[in-house]
Design an enzyme around this catalytic site. Structure first.
Site, PDB file in Angstrom:
ATOM      1  N   GLU A  59      -2.720  11.470   3.551  1.00  0.00           N
ATOM      2  CA  GLU A  59      -3.863  11.149   4.208  1.00  0.00           C
ATOM      3  C   GLU A  59      -3.943  12.248   5.259  1.00  0.00           C
ATOM      4  O   GLU A  59      -2.744  12.674   5.815  1.00  0.00           O
ATOM      5  CB  GLU A  59      -3.901   9.941   5.012  1.00  0.00           C
ATOM      6  CG  GLU A  59      -4.023   8.502   4.428  1.00  0.00           C
ATOM      7  CD  GLU A  59      -3.737   7.358   5.077  1.00  0.00           C
ATOM      8  OE1 GLU A  59      -4.504   6.803   5.451  1.00  0.00           O
ATOM      9  OE2 GLU A  59      -2.566   7.028   5.580  1.00  0.00           O
TER      10      GLU A  59
ATOM     11  N   GLU B  63       0.861  -1.152  -0.093  1.00  0.00           N
ATOM     12  CA  GLU B  63      -0.033  -0.020  -0.037  1.00  0.00           C
ATOM     13  C   GLU B  63       0.998   1.386   0.187  1.00  0.00           C
ATOM     14  O   GLU B  63       1.954   1.195   0.804  1.00  0.00           O
ATOM     15  CB  GLU B  63      -0.988   0.020   1.334  1.00  0.00           C
ATOM     16  CG  GLU B  63      -1.828   1.106   1.494  1.00  0.00           C
ATOM     17  CD  GLU B  63      -2.646   1.364   2.519  1.00  0.00           C
ATOM     18  OE1 GLU B  63      -3.090  -0.058   2.983  1.00  0.00           O
ATOM     19  OE2 GLU B  63      -3.039   2.380   3.120  1.00  0.00           O
TER      20      GLU B  63
END
Length: 401
Positions: free
Chosen positions: A156, A151
């Protein structure tokens, strides 16, 4: 071979600077009709409200669909505004904000439509601020169940307080890579936080958007905000902890989503805005022009006591070829090699942004000093390899004496 300097031949022609040209794939979200769905040839959707492994509260909805409940086909959570933007909207649909299913939102992905491997991945967006909100621009590997495929979290954001771990707030974003590991957790994570310059925020009204991006090349990932020439996060295959495996030399696909609640951001509350909009100006993928790998020279690795050998590698490259990753391998029994470039962001990368001559220290250590002069080292060498952002390589075999 002795102590004579060795040269790695890297230049087949004139050295070239790091350049990106026009995007090789993009979505500019230029639909002229307000409310138009995202381009179905580029994006598909995750749907449902399972908590997504993080105890999230939202139900993800696809445009034009009323299933699963409480999705509303007339109130889409992902749409183009007719002014060059994608809107990902989280809406409260229940009276109690911190309840599973009390929010709807959207999660877009390119899985099954377009995979990517290496390049500069960038999206410019304006992010919402509020308790429990968790916008993200990220990628997942196509091989195996998570975390086997890996990932790449390019961006974020979560509130400053309310969840587990360190919060961020409106002036910070985090980038992380996750990969598989034989450790008890089954994964490893390498993260970096970027703090905005004074006066800037993720929801700036004076800037159309902030660009969040990753420069992804063999064995190296660089993350940046607004200026790709100034990464704040660089991790390489050499940073993977014991038991971990670098899985980022394989195809990945994009995801864009706005989660609500979950273990990391914490729950929403009565102050959380509804609707909360994640406004995306574009998503683009660039490919680097050919960046010829540096040429290298070094003297032999000589013992300097206690089974430690050092040498300095001289690297020569063109100006503005960016960061390159420097790796080493050895076949000397019971020994390990290490690279130290002295770079503050990552000691296994060399910075050629402003100079064409750089150095790196190569250290060979042995766990058994008595083996230093073993016959097994006769003819042995340490292989040093440089990788550029466009994938070109050069190699240098340094003899061990």
């Amino acid at each position: 071979m002795g102590a004579a300097a060795l040269i790695a031949l890297a230049f087949a022609g004139p050295a070239s600077a790091q350049a990106w040209g026009d995007p090789v794939w993009s979505d500019e979200f230029n639909a002229t009709e307000a409310g138009a769905a995202p381009d179905a040839s580029k994006w598909t959707f995750d749907v449902g409200g399972s908590g997504w492994g993080n105890h999230e509260l939202e139900v993800y909805c696809a445009p034009g669909s009323a299933t699963p409940a409480p999705c509303d086909a007339k109130q889409p959570n992902a749409f183009q505004d007719g002014q060059g933007h994608l809107i990902i909207r989280a809406s409260k649909v229940g009276e109690e904000p911190a309840r599973l299913g009390a929010w709807t939102s959207a999660r877009l992905k390119t899985l099954g439509l377009e995979d990517f491997q290496y390049g500069r991945m960038e999206s410019c967006m304006k992010l919402p601020v509020g308790a429990g909100l968790w916008p993200a621009f990220w990628m997942l590997g196509t091989a195996g169940k998570w975390p086997a495929g890996g990932e790449i979290d390019i961006m974020e954001n979560i509130p400053e307080s309310g969840g587990s771990g360190a919060g961020l707030g409106p002036t910070k974003i985090q980038s992380t890579i996750h990969g598989p590991s034989t450790s008890e957790q089954g994964k490893f994570s390498l993260a970096g936080i970027f703090t905005f310059p004074p006066g800037q925020r993720i929801d700036d009204s004076t800037s159309a958007c902030h660009a969040y991006g990753a420069i992804w090349s063999p064995f190296m990932l660089q993350m940046y905000m607004d200026d790709w020439r100034k990464p704040f996060f660089i991790h390489t295959a050499a940073d993977v902890p014991a038991g971990g495996r670098w899985v980022f030399n394989a195809p990945f696909y994009f995801l864009l989503n706005l989660a609500v609640g979950g273990d990391w951001p914490g729950p929403p509350n009565g102050t959380t805005p509804s609707p909360a909009d994640m406004v995306v100006d574009y998503v683009r993928v660039y490919k680097a022009s050919g960046v010829v790998a540096p040429a290298m020279t070094a003297d032999a690795l000589k013992a300097r006591g206690d089974a430690v050998r050092n040498t300095i590698v001289e690297l020569r490259s063109a100006v503005e070829t960016g960061f390159v990753f420097l790796a080493c391998e050895t076949e000397v029994p019971g020994s390990a090699c290490a690279v130290d470039t002295g770079n503050a962001l990552n000691r296994t990368v060399v910075d050629f942004r402003s100079g064409g001559s750089q150095k790196a220290k190569i250290t060979l250590t042995s766990g058994d000093a008595s083996r230093r002069d073993d016959a097994g080292t006769a003819g042995a060498f340490v292989m040093v390899t440089v990788y550029t952002v466009s994938g070109e390589q050069s190699h240098l075999a340094i003899p061990v004496e």
